[in-house]
Design an enzyme around this catalytic site. Sequence first.
Site, PDB file in Angstrom:
ATOM      1  N   SER A  45       0.867  -1.169   0.000  1.00 30.96           N
ATOM      2  CA  SER A  45       0.000   0.000   0.000  1.00 30.96           C
ATOM      3  C   SER A  45       0.906   1.222   0.000  1.00 30.96           C
ATOM      4  O   SER A  45       1.804   1.324   0.841  1.00 30.96           O
ATOM      5  CB  SER A  45      -0.896  -0.008   1.241  1.00 30.96           C
ATOM      6  OG  SER A  45      -1.861   1.009   1.121  1.00 30.96           O
ATOM      7  N   GLU A  46       0.682   2.147  -0.935  1.00 27.86           N
ATOM      8  CA  GLU A  46       1.683   3.194  -1.171  1.00 27.86           C
ATOM      9  C   GLU A  46       1.816   4.193  -0.022  1.00 27.86           C
ATOM     10  O   GLU A  46       2.747   4.985  -0.017  1.00 27.86           O
ATOM     11  CB  GLU A  46       1.431   3.905  -2.502  1.00 27.86           C
ATOM     12  CG  GLU A  46       0.119   4.659  -2.609  1.00 27.86           C
ATOM     13  CD  GLU A  46      -0.964   3.822  -3.268  1.00 27.86           C
ATOM     14  OE1 GLU A  46      -0.897   2.583  -3.189  1.00 27.86           O
ATOM     15  OE2 GLU A  46      -1.887   4.433  -3.846  1.00 27.86           O
ATOM     16  N   ASN A  47       0.912   4.148   0.942  1.00 21.51           N
ATOM     17  CA  ASN A  47       1.101   5.020   2.105  1.00 21.51           C
ATOM     18  C   ASN A  47       2.120   4.442   3.081  1.00 21.51           C
ATOM     19  O   ASN A  47       2.440   5.075   4.090  1.00 21.51           O
ATOM     20  CB  ASN A  47      -0.229   5.276   2.826  1.00 21.51           C
ATOM     21  CG  ASN A  47      -0.882   4.007   3.316  1.00 21.51           C
ATOM     22  OD1 ASN A  47      -0.909   3.005   2.615  1.00 21.51           O
ATOM     23  ND2 ASN A  47      -1.394   4.032   4.524  1.00 21.51           N
TER      24      ASN A  47
END
Lengths: 216, 232
Positions: A45-47
């Site tokens: 997840s890019e966060n």
Amino acid sequence: MLDKNGIAKRIAQEVKDGYYVNLGIGIPTLVANFVRDDIDVDFQSENGVLGMGPFPFEGEEDADIINAGKQTITTLAGASFFDSALSFSMIRGKHVDLTILGAMEVSENGDIANWKIPGKMVKGMGGAMDLVASAENIIVAMMHTNKRGESKLLKRCSLPLTGVGCVKKIVTNLAVLDVTENGFKLLERAPGVSVDDIKNATEGSLIVEGEIPEMN
Amino acid sequence: MINKKVDNVTLALQGVKDNMTLMLGGFGLCGIPENSIAHLVKLNVKGLTCISNNAGVDDFGLGLLLQKHQIKKMISSYVGENDEFERQMLSGELDVELIPQGTLAERCRAAQAGFPAIYTPAGYGTEVAEGKEIREFDGKMHVLEYAFKADFAFVKAWKGDEAGNLVFKGSARNFNPNMCGAAKITVAEVEELVPVGTLDPNHIHIPGIFVQRIFQGEVYEKRIEQLTVRQR
């Protein structure tokens, strides 16, 4: 014809053992539900999460542990957290093996538009431009036509682009297609859908070679 | 040990003035510097340029500054979930620059690391690249993006010590480490401020050299934006 879960289920077949996978918001998120459980896959997840697990049980949610859709999540054994620059190093540096995202339009040369509709409130591209500019293996999950019944597989995108020449494969409610130098190559039909149905719903060049099997 | 501790948020934000450029950590409402934001509202500084991945929601996060019309310009990657933001943007009151999330992170990191600019493939061929220098590397096109220049960076960590060393928790880490040392003054607020020697040096995420001021936040609401659970 497939529903959203059907599209996700078909895309899950493209997820291979040992893949690190980034899933976009919408239909792509559903893909995680259909990945075979006898293979090892890590969801990024890019966060800043690698090794995402399912949603937490009620009462066990943690405000500090969310996905890119800002939903509360859990992590699996072997998971890790990291900062945003390192997260996009995974993406830009091609360490993520497969990116699955939604789109408003895809053109026959692999351009994608999925972030902005002129005249409407623009929310932003988030990580989509980084993902499409760098990933080698991009699958688009979307409906074949929009709400007005117009094709989303076009000669040229009419909406502002997210990235150019980057989409490799598209799975819609009607078909599975590869993006090739000569246009959209039809690989599979959804159950109950004819080649003519797909032709009628595709504005861009459609390549049909031989018998097109129904997807399973 | 060089002591970075300040006693309260008032001292931590000393020197913040109208028309400054601020970096603020957080992803959505996760890992935002809640106490610093609350004090920016109290100070009522105006004409701010805010570099932050998102713009909060109507009644929390940067939405609190928007309500009081303190922000002149937002530099973000995604700004949904905020009606007041939308109203100010459409009326032209608020200037908005949308940039790719990875570019946002790297422009912070470049400022932290002393790089004047970076080349990224993100945005090539899109309106994000318009007017920017393009350069080809190994057959692939890249866009030149400059390091940010900011007056203050406000970050939030889980734990910190008086030397300014920081430890983050979960996905509340996000942009916070990338903004440390990326502005003239970095202000870190932490849930728990511990004496030096308490944190294991092996487990420090950001060394205190990147932090000028550290304080323990009085209260953390840690609001959840999208509560999603499964049945037992």
